[in-house]
Design a protein around this motif. Structure first.
Motif, PDB file in Angstrom:
ATOM      1  N   LEU A 143       0.734  -1.216   0.063  1.00 46.99           N
ATOM      2  CA  LEU A 143       0.186   0.052   0.097  1.00 46.99           C
ATOM      3  C   LEU A 143       0.754   1.302   0.116  1.00 46.99           C
ATOM      4  CD1 LEU A 143      -2.616  -1.110   2.697  1.00 46.99           C
ATOM      5  CD2 LEU A 143      -3.153  -0.655   0.250  1.00 46.99           C
ATOM      6  N   HIS A 144       0.319   2.245  -0.946  1.00 41.65           N
ATOM      7  CA  HIS A 144       1.129   3.268  -1.027  1.00 41.65           C
ATOM      8  C   HIS A 144       0.605   4.441  -1.791  1.00 41.65           C
ATOM      9  CE1 HIS A 144       1.629   1.695  -4.887  1.00 41.65           C
ATOM     10  NE2 HIS A 144       1.791   2.821  -5.326  1.00 41.65           N
ATOM     11  N   VAL A 145       0.926   5.994  -1.496  1.00 42.63           N
ATOM     12  CA  VAL A 145       0.392   6.809  -2.304  1.00 42.63           C
ATOM     13  C   VAL A 145       1.434   7.229  -3.335  1.00 42.63           C
ATOM     14  CG1 VAL A 145      -1.454   8.022  -0.949  1.00 42.63           C
ATOM     15  CG2 VAL A 145       1.135   8.558  -0.533  1.00 42.63           C
ATOM     16  N   ASP A 146       1.282   7.617  -4.540  1.00 46.85           N
ATOM     17  CA  ASP A 146       2.191   7.777  -5.540  1.00 46.85           C
ATOM     18  C   ASP A 146       3.098   8.983  -5.124  1.00 46.85           C
ATOM     19  OD1 ASP A 146       1.530   5.482  -6.967  1.00 46.85           O
ATOM     20  OD2 ASP A 146       0.432   6.627  -8.289  1.00 46.85           O
ATOM     21  N   ALA A 147       4.571   8.713  -5.226  1.00 49.86           N
ATOM     22  CA  ALA A 147       5.296   9.981  -5.009  1.00 49.86           C
ATOM     23  C   ALA A 147       6.543   9.270  -5.616  1.00 49.86           C
ATOM     24  CB  ALA A 147       5.621  10.326  -3.600  1.00 49.86           C
ATOM     25  N   PHE A 148       7.165  10.247  -6.314  1.00 47.48           N
ATOM     26  CA  PHE A 148       8.652   9.873  -7.054  1.00 47.48           C
ATOM     27  C   PHE A 148       9.829  10.627  -6.766  1.00 47.48           C
ATOM     28  CE2 PHE A 148       4.659   9.980 -10.046  1.00 47.48           C
ATOM     29  CZ  PHE A 148       4.425   8.818  -9.956  1.00 47.48           C
ATOM     30  N   PRO A 149      10.776   9.774  -6.541  1.00 47.77           N
ATOM     31  CA  PRO A 149      12.099  10.481  -6.065  1.00 47.77           C
ATOM     32  C   PRO A 149      12.790  11.636  -7.009  1.00 47.77           C
ATOM     33  CG  PRO A 149      12.214   8.183  -5.888  1.00 47.77           C
ATOM     34  CD  PRO A 149      10.921   8.374  -6.503  1.00 47.77           C
ATOM     35  N   SER A 150      12.628  11.296  -8.282  1.00 48.77           N
ATOM     36  CA  SER A 150      13.311  12.103  -9.354  1.00 48.77           C
ATOM     37  C   SER A 150      12.275  13.407  -9.665  1.00 48.77           C
ATOM     38  CB  SER A 150      13.796  11.311 -10.364  1.00 48.77           C
ATOM     39  OG  SER A 150      12.806  10.756 -11.104  1.00 48.77           O
ATOM     40  N   ASN A 151      10.972  13.126  -9.551  1.00 51.85           N
ATOM     41  CA  ASN A 151      10.247  13.983 -10.309  1.00 51.85           C
ATOM     42  C   ASN A 151       9.256  14.944  -9.063  1.00 51.85           C
ATOM     43  OD1 ASN A 151       8.722  15.119 -12.077  1.00 51.85           O
ATOM     44  ND2 ASN A 151       7.380  13.344 -12.718  1.00 51.85           N
ATOM     45  N   PRO A 152       9.702  15.879  -8.558  1.00 52.64           N
ATOM     46  CA  PRO A 152       8.766  16.575  -7.678  1.00 52.64           C
ATOM     47  C   PRO A 152       7.560  17.090  -8.223  1.00 52.64           C
ATOM     48  CG  PRO A 152      11.283  17.227  -7.553  1.00 52.64           C
ATOM     49  CD  PRO A 152      11.099  16.126  -8.646  1.00 52.64           C
ATOM     50  N   MET A 153       6.503  16.947  -7.417  1.00 50.30           N
ATOM     51  CA  MET A 153       5.114  17.432  -8.116  1.00 50.30           C
ATOM     52  C   MET A 153       4.802  18.945  -7.619  1.00 50.30           C
ATOM     53  SD  MET A 153       4.636  14.935  -9.799  1.00 50.30           S
ATOM     54  CE  MET A 153       3.271  15.504 -10.693  1.00 50.30           C
ATOM     55  N   ARG A 154       5.429  19.211  -6.382  1.00 53.38           N
ATOM     56  CA  ARG A 154       5.167  20.610  -6.186  1.00 53.38           C
ATOM     57  C   ARG A 154       3.721  20.956  -6.112  1.00 53.38           C
ATOM     58  NH1 ARG A 154       9.711  23.365  -5.502  1.00 53.38           N
ATOM     59  NH2 ARG A 154       8.526  25.364  -5.298  1.00 53.38           N
ATOM     60  N   GLY A 155       3.018  20.038  -5.396  1.00 54.66           N
ATOM     61  CA  GLY A 155       1.578  20.190  -5.453  1.00 54.66           C
ATOM     62  C   GLY A 155       0.594  19.805  -6.420  1.00 54.66           C
ATOM     63  N   THR A 156       1.031  19.409  -7.619  1.00 52.88           N
ATOM     64  CA  THR A 156       0.540  19.068  -8.682  1.00 52.88           C
ATOM     65  C   THR A 156      -0.038  17.734  -8.772  1.00 52.88           C
ATOM     66  OG1 THR A 156       1.658  20.430 -10.245  1.00 52.88           O
ATOM     67  CG2 THR A 156       0.681  18.581 -11.418  1.00 52.88           C
ATOM     68  N   ARG A 157      -1.340  17.426  -8.961  1.00 53.61           N
ATOM     69  CA  ARG A 157      -2.001  16.278  -8.685  1.00 53.61           C
ATOM     70  C   ARG A 157      -1.816  15.068  -9.822  1.00 53.61           C
ATOM     71  NH1 ARG A 157      -5.929  16.145  -5.033  1.00 53.61           N
ATOM     72  NH2 ARG A 157      -5.382  14.122  -4.802  1.00 53.61           N
ATOM     73  N   LEU A 158      -1.953  13.876  -9.367  1.00 53.69           N
ATOM     74  CA  LEU A 158      -1.785  12.800 -10.394  1.00 53.69           C
ATOM     75  C   LEU A 158      -3.318  12.167 -10.451  1.00 53.69           C
ATOM     76  CD1 LEU A 158       1.491  11.208  -8.809  1.00 53.69           C
ATOM     77  CD2 LEU A 158       1.110  12.196 -11.188  1.00 53.69           C
ATOM     78  N   LEU A 159      -3.827  12.467 -11.375  1.00 53.81           N
ATOM     79  CA  LEU A 159      -5.055  11.900 -11.896  1.00 53.81           C
ATOM     80  C   LEU A 159      -5.085  10.668 -12.684  1.00 53.81           C
ATOM     81  CD1 LEU A 159      -8.463  11.829 -11.615  1.00 53.81           C
ATOM     82  CD2 LEU A 159      -8.250  13.425 -13.634  1.00 53.81           C
ATOM     83  N   ARG A 160      -5.347   9.476 -12.273  1.00 49.95           N
ATOM     84  CA  ARG A 160      -4.926   8.206 -13.281  1.00 49.95           C
ATOM     85  C   ARG A 160      -6.204   7.629 -13.882  1.00 49.95           C
ATOM     86  NH1 ARG A 160       0.908   6.319 -11.173  1.00 49.95           N
ATOM     87  NH2 ARG A 160       2.016   7.448 -12.821  1.00 49.95           N
ATOM     88  N   VAL A 161      -6.368   7.150 -14.988  1.00 51.75           N
ATOM     89  CA  VAL A 161      -7.280   6.433 -15.724  1.00 51.75           C
ATOM     90  C   VAL A 161      -6.524   5.071 -15.903  1.00 51.75           C
ATOM     91  CG1 VAL A 161      -9.045   6.099 -17.672  1.00 51.75           C
ATOM     92  CG2 VAL A 161      -8.230   8.535 -16.611  1.00 51.75           C
ATOM     93  N   PHE A 162      -7.258   4.036 -15.557  1.00 50.84           N
ATOM     94  CA  PHE A 162      -6.817   2.631 -15.761  1.00 50.84           C
ATOM     95  C   PHE A 162      -7.817   1.641 -16.607  1.00 50.84           C
ATOM     96  CE2 PHE A 162      -5.361   4.089 -11.662  1.00 50.84           C
ATOM     97  CZ  PHE A 162      -3.918   3.734 -11.764  1.00 50.84           C
TER      98      PHE A 162
END
Ligand SMILES: [Fe+2]
Length: 299
Positions: A143-162
Motif C-alpha cells: 500500500l502506498h500513495v504515488d510519489a517519485f524521488p526524481s520528479n517533484p510534483m510541487r502540489g500538482t495532482r496525479l489523476l490516473r485512468v486505468f
C-alpha cells in the motif's frame, strides 16, 4: 485470526454504469467524489481492441529493460517497446486511442478541469504484476500513495485512468487503504524535515528534475514509510478491489492508498492538474498536509 479480520472496512470504490467514453455517457460533474479520495469504477466501460490489436496482449512487445511500454507527450513518442516499424506504429496507434478516449472521459466526468488537465505519460503494461522483481521501494504490491524521488510534483495532482484489457478473464487486483488524512497523521510527526539546502543540491546534481519542495519530501517519506512498515501493510484498514476485464477506473493516485496485487494487460493514462484548479483545493494532499503541519510546504 486472519489479518483481514483486524482491518476496518474501507469503502472507497464508487461504481457507475457508463458504457461510453464520449460525451454521450451519463456520469458527469463528479469532481467532489474523486477529490474526496474515491476510486470511480466503470465495470461496463471496456477499451475496445480491433481484431488485429489482440496480438499486442503479449509481453513480447515490452522491452525487458524498460518498466512499461509508454507514450511521452506532447509528441506521443513510443518508449519501451520492441518490434518491426509497422508493428510499433500499430501498437502506438492503439495506445494513442486510449489516451484520447481517457481524456474525453475525464473531461466529461470532471468538466471543472477543462483547460487545466495536462496529459502525462500513457502506459501499456502487458506483463504480469506478480512476475516483476523489485526493491521494497518499487514494490507496488505494498500500500502506498504515488510519489517519485526524481520528479517533484510541487502540489500538482496525479489523476490516473486505468483499464483492464486482459483477454483471459483475469482481474486487476488492488488493495485500497485508509483515507489520506488518517494516513498522514499516522506518520507525520516522525517524518523529519529536509536538510537545509538539500532541495537545491538534489536539483543541481540532476537527481531531481526540479527542486524538491517540503511537500514532495513529505509525500516521498509517506510513500517510503508505508511500504517499509510490514505491520501497517498487514493490519491497517484496507479492502480488496478487483477490476475485471472490461473495467475502467479512475482515482487520484497521490491520495488513494493503493497496492497492485495481481493482473496482466492494462492501459493507464496519467493526467496532471494543479491543486488550485480542483473543485475543492482544500481536500488535496497539499492543503491537508499544510493544515496538519501548520506551515506552507511549497517554499
Ligand atoms: Fe502506485
Amino acid at each position: 485470526m486472519a489479518a483481514s479480520d483486524l482491518a476496518d472496512p474501507v469503502d472507497v470504490v464508487r461504481t457507475y454504469d457508463d458504457e461510453s467514453w464520449g460525451d454521450d455517457g451519463p456520469t458527469r460533474n463528479v469532481e467532489e467524489i474523486v477529490e474526496s479520495g474515491h476510486v470511480l469504477a466503470f465495470p461496463r466501460l471496456a477499451f475496445a481492441l480491433a481484431p488485429d490489436e489482440h496480438r499486442f496482449l503479449d509481453p513480447r512487445w515490452a522491452d525487458p529493460k524498460a518498466k512499461n511500454v509508454s507514450l511521452r507527450w506532447p509528441a506521443g513518442e513510443l518508449r519501451g517497446a520492441v518490434g518491426s516499424a509497422d508493428d510499433l506504429q500499430a501498437l502506438r496507434a492503439m495506445i494513442v486511442r486510449f489516451a484520447e478516449q481517457s481524456e474525453a472521459l475525464a473531461l466529461r466526468l470532471f468538466p471543472h478541469y477543462r483547460g487545466h488537465l495536462r496529459r502525462g505519460n500513457t502506459s501499456f503494461r502487458p506483463t504480469d504484476v506478480a512476475g516483476r522483481v523489485r526493491s521494497w521501494r518499487q514494490d507496488d504490491t505494498r500500500l502506498h500513495v504515488d510519489a517519485f524521488p526524481s520528479n517533484p510534483m510541487r502540489g500538482t495532482r496525479l489523476l490516473r485512468v486505468f483499464t483492464n484489457v486482459n483477454p483471459h478473464g483475469v482481474p486487476r487486483r488492488w488493495r485500497v487503504g485508509e483515507p489520506f488524512e488518517a494516513h498522514a497523521k499516522r506518520y507525520l510527526a516522525s517524518l523529519g524535515r529536509p536538510l537545509p539546502g538539500s532541495a537545491r543540491l538534489l536539483a543541481a546534481l540532476g537527481i531531481t528534475k526540479r527542486p524538491r519542495s517540503e511537500y514532495d519530501h513529505v509525500m516521498l517519506r509517506l510513500h517510503d514509510r508505508a511500504k517499509a512498515d510490514a505491520e501497517f501493510q498487514r493490519t491497517s484498514p484496507q479492502a480488496r478491489a478487483d477490476f475485471a476485464p472490461g473495467t475502467t477506473w479512475i482515482c487520484f493516485s497521490d491520495q488513494v492508498l493503493h497496492a497492485a496485487m495481481g493482473g496482466q494487460h492494462m492501459l493507464e493514462q496519467t493526467f496532471l492538474i494543479d491543486a488550485a484548479h480542483l473543485a475543492e483545493p482544500e481536500r488535496a494532499p497539499l492543503a491537508v498536509l499544510e493544515r496538519l503541519t501548520g506551515r506552507k510546504l511549497l517554499a
